[in-house]
Design a protein around this motif. Sequence first.
Motif, PDB file in Angstrom:
ATOM      1  N   ARG A   1       1.000  -1.438   0.568  1.00 14.10           N
ATOM      2  CA  ARG A   1       0.285   0.022   0.324  1.00 14.10           C
ATOM      3  C   ARG A   1       0.954   1.161   0.232  1.00 14.10           C
ATOM      4  N   THR A   2       1.762   1.414   0.836  1.00 17.00           N
ATOM      5  CA  THR A   2       2.879   2.414   1.306  1.00 17.00           C
ATOM      6  C   THR A   2       4.138   2.259   0.088  1.00 17.00           C
ATOM      7  N   PRO A   3       4.390   2.894  -0.766  1.00 16.84           N
ATOM      8  CA  PRO A   3       5.687   2.073  -1.319  1.00 16.84           C
ATOM      9  C   PRO A   3       7.114   2.455  -0.591  1.00 16.84           C
ATOM     10  N   ARG A   4       7.889   1.587  -0.566  1.00 18.10           N
ATOM     11  CA  ARG A   4       9.022   1.351   0.051  1.00 18.10           C
ATOM     12  C   ARG A   4      10.281   1.037  -0.684  1.00 18.10           C
ATOM     13  N   ILE A   5      11.206   1.326  -0.438  1.00 16.78           N
ATOM     14  CA  ILE A   5      12.492   1.592  -1.480  1.00 16.78           C
ATOM     15  C   ILE A   5      13.131   0.195  -0.903  1.00 16.78           C
ATOM     16  N   LEU A   6      13.241  -1.343  -1.644  1.00 18.47           N
ATOM     17  CA  LEU A   6      14.065  -2.139  -1.312  1.00 18.47           C
ATOM     18  C   LEU A   6      15.462  -2.407  -2.272  1.00 18.47           C
ATOM     19  N   LEU A   7      16.344  -3.103  -2.222  1.00 25.76           N
ATOM     20  CA  LEU A   7      17.233  -3.477  -2.731  1.00 25.76           C
ATOM     21  C   LEU A   7      17.479  -4.448  -2.484  1.00 25.76           C
ATOM     22  N   ARG A   8      18.247  -5.438  -3.647  1.00 27.72           N
ATOM     23  CA  ARG A   8      18.508  -6.736  -3.649  1.00 27.72           C
ATOM     24  C   ARG A   8      19.953  -6.201  -4.495  1.00 27.72           C
ATOM     25  N   LEU A   9      21.071  -7.548  -4.203  1.00 21.35           N
ATOM     26  CA  LEU A   9      22.645  -8.030  -4.061  1.00 21.35           C
ATOM     27  C   LEU A   9      22.910  -8.879  -5.223  1.00 21.35           C
ATOM     28  N   SER A  10      24.289  -8.847  -6.214  1.00 21.65           N
ATOM     29  CA  SER A  10      24.547  -9.924  -7.051  1.00 21.65           C
ATOM     30  C   SER A  10      25.065 -10.365  -7.080  1.00 21.65           C
ATOM     31  N   GLN A  11      26.025 -11.620  -6.642  1.00 22.76           N
ATOM     32  CA  GLN A  11      27.342 -11.305  -6.403  1.00 22.76           C
ATOM     33  C   GLN A  11      28.164 -12.052  -7.554  1.00 22.76           C
ATOM     34  N   ASP A  12      27.039 -12.555  -8.654  1.00 25.70           N
ATOM     35  CA  ASP A  12      27.829 -13.450  -9.364  1.00 25.70           C
ATOM     36  C   ASP A  12      27.185 -12.569 -11.215  1.00 25.70           C
ATOM     37  N   GLY A  13      27.168 -11.782 -10.885  1.00 24.57           N
ATOM     38  CA  GLY A  13      26.567 -11.110 -12.380  1.00 24.57           C
ATOM     39  C   GLY A  13      25.475 -11.294 -12.926  1.00 24.57           C
ATOM     40  N   GLY A  14      24.101 -11.720 -11.456  1.00 25.92           N
ATOM     41  CA  GLY A  14      22.837 -11.494 -11.667  1.00 25.92           C
ATOM     42  C   GLY A  14      22.268 -12.398 -11.865  1.00 25.92           C
ATOM     43  N   ARG A  15      23.130 -13.831 -11.925  1.00 28.08           N
ATOM     44  CA  ARG A  15      22.788 -15.239 -12.326  1.00 28.08           C
ATOM     45  C   ARG A  15      21.987 -15.458 -11.216  1.00 28.08           C
ATOM     46  N   THR A  16      22.540 -15.092  -9.894  1.00 28.83           N
ATOM     47  CA  THR A  16      21.145 -15.242  -8.491  1.00 28.83           C
ATOM     48  C   THR A  16      22.051 -14.051  -7.119  1.00 28.83           C
ATOM     49  N   PHE A  17      20.336 -13.570  -6.919  1.00 30.85           N
ATOM     50  CA  PHE A  17      20.084 -12.286  -5.941  1.00 30.85           C
ATOM     51  C   PHE A  17      20.110 -12.716  -4.818  1.00 30.85           C
ATOM     52  N   GLY A  18      20.650 -11.968  -3.617  1.00 32.47           N
ATOM     53  CA  GLY A  18      20.021 -12.201  -2.542  1.00 32.47           C
ATOM     54  C   GLY A  18      18.660 -11.438  -2.130  1.00 32.47           C
ATOM     55  N   ASP A  19      18.363 -12.039  -1.240  1.00 30.29           N
ATOM     56  CA  ASP A  19      17.004 -11.405  -0.442  1.00 30.29           C
ATOM     57  C   ASP A  19      17.107 -10.058  -0.459  1.00 30.29           C
ATOM     58  N   ALA A  20      15.120  -9.276  -0.964  1.00 28.25           N
ATOM     59  CA  ALA A  20      14.658  -7.883  -0.847  1.00 28.25           C
ATOM     60  C   ALA A  20      15.464  -7.411   0.639  1.00 28.25           C
ATOM     61  N   MET A  21      16.230  -5.853   1.322  1.00 30.90           N
ATOM     62  CA  MET A  21      16.616  -6.033   1.972  1.00 30.90           C
ATOM     63  C   MET A  21      15.893  -4.521   2.024  1.00 30.90           C
ATOM     64  N   PRO A  22      14.909  -4.087   3.274  1.00 31.78           N
ATOM     65  CA  PRO A  22      14.153  -2.452   2.836  1.00 31.78           C
ATOM     66  C   PRO A  22      15.742  -1.276   3.328  1.00 31.78           C
ATOM     67  N   VAL A  23      15.291  -0.666   2.614  1.00 32.06           N
ATOM     68  CA  VAL A  23      15.973   0.271   2.489  1.00 32.06           C
ATOM     69  C   VAL A  23      15.356   1.865   3.396  1.00 32.06           C
ATOM     70  N   SER A  24      14.428   2.293   2.548  1.00 35.55           N
ATOM     71  CA  SER A  24      13.553   2.910   3.294  1.00 35.55           C
ATOM     72  C   SER A  24      13.004   3.007   4.614  1.00 35.55           C
ATOM     73  N   GLU A  25      11.963   3.877   5.929  1.00 36.78           N
ATOM     74  CA  GLU A  25      11.908   4.009   6.869  1.00 36.78           C
ATOM     75  C   GLU A  25      10.516   3.116   7.002  1.00 36.78           C
ATOM     76  N   PRO A  26       9.680   2.878   7.102  1.00 32.42           N
ATOM     77  CA  PRO A  26       8.278   2.203   7.641  1.00 32.42           C
ATOM     78  C   PRO A  26       7.352   3.322   7.793  1.00 32.42           C
ATOM     79  N   GLY A  27       6.528   3.216   7.310  1.00 35.19           N
ATOM     80  CA  GLY A  27       5.554   4.340   7.796  1.00 35.19           C
ATOM     81  C   GLY A  27       5.797   5.747   6.640  1.00 35.19           C
TER      82      GLY A  27
END
Length: 448
Positions: A360-386
């Motif tokens: 409902r309320t947009p938040r900033i998410l980050l995902r990182l790949s360490q192998d050139g985009g073959r796989t990605f780690g879990d999404a990490m919240p960047v912005s604060e809730p609310g």
Amino acid sequence: MTTLPMTDARTDARTGARTGTRAGRRAAGVLTAALLASTACRGGVRLDDATPVSAPTQVGAAPIVAVAPDGARTVAWISAPDGGSDGRLYVATGDAPPVELRDPLGPIEPHGESPPKLAYGADGTLHAVYVVSRVVPGKRFPESALRYVRSADHGRSWSAPARVTDDAVFGSHNFHALHAAPDGTVYVAWLDGREGKSATFVTHSTDGGRSWAPNVRVETGESCPCCRTAIAAGTDGTVYLAWRSVLAGGIRDIVVARSDDHGATWSAPVRVHADDWHFDGCPHAGPSLAVDAAGRLHAAWWTGKPGAAGVWYARSDDGGRTFGAPVALGVADVSRPAHVQLALGRDERVAVVWDDGTVRTPRILLRLSQDGGRTFGDAMPVSEPGRSATFPVLALHDRRLSILWAEQSPAAAAAAAAHEPDMTDPHATKGLGRVGESVVMLRVGEVK
């Protein structure tokens, strides 16, 4: 070099705190937050606490970031008095106070999907492109002028603004991209309505932005008229351009074309993926594009396709001729338009940020790949809730990560949306964009 009108936008936090001014209290809060900053670590990324970089101007929108060859980080945003429509561009490098740029043609547009763009050349020149808008009586939408400036001193002084378009100064020139290629060529792409329906145009400069080649229409088809373009170039000189195309049957998918002659001619566009998303409108959500040291092309985009709506990533290992299977980064049955950006680092690191449209309320998410985009780690919240957080941008230099975005309270976001005209009404008209109560936040960190 001609210097644009500018001001030192620094706020004295100590004086402001004593006098009780709002700007002073905010600046003092920034200092306090910096002193008390904790860190978050997840998915191979450590992030410091977020700080409001637009504190000196009280409000801000349409952020952008670029990193110089020497590692200096430059950020920019649009602000206006009282959050209005008299937009000015603010540029700050490192810990220096921001410099204000005004354009003699009029206010600078604070549109998050069509923000100012920054790019450093290999020689350290800082290039910038932004849009000036004006309301024309009798026209439904404001006219826009695409403006270019450059700086040789990390943004402390700037050249006089010039245009890169070779038709009328004002027209339909926006949703632009800027890229400084490894060989020194500077490219600008944008959406243009000079020939009727929206189309993707491009130009380039081989003399550091002092002159520009004739504008080239990339292909004869129609482009989605309000989704940003994206440019990337490899060390071999190949240039890639991505945009949202309007295909047969009203399909609006992301395509990529390539050029081997500095943008004079282009290959037939190739779909990054056959989303087959049918939509009779424009979602204001364009792609992101980057080329790594091995010449692989990385793309990220949003689609509204029901059942697979959200943010996706794909890679091409053959110069954009074909793309591998897409990776779902943040997908649900339905999603509001999300604005995705990617950045490449050393050792096959790929970082992707976006404003999550599946909640409902947009938040900033980050995902990182360490192998050139073959796989990605879990999404990490960047912005604060609310907080309603939108239009993120990022830079990845060595192991240093910088993420900026615009945010406001959900109530302020809802009020701003309620005041937007319904452009499906053929009699409605759209005025100049306003900054409103938005502020620009910065979060920096390190990739492990």
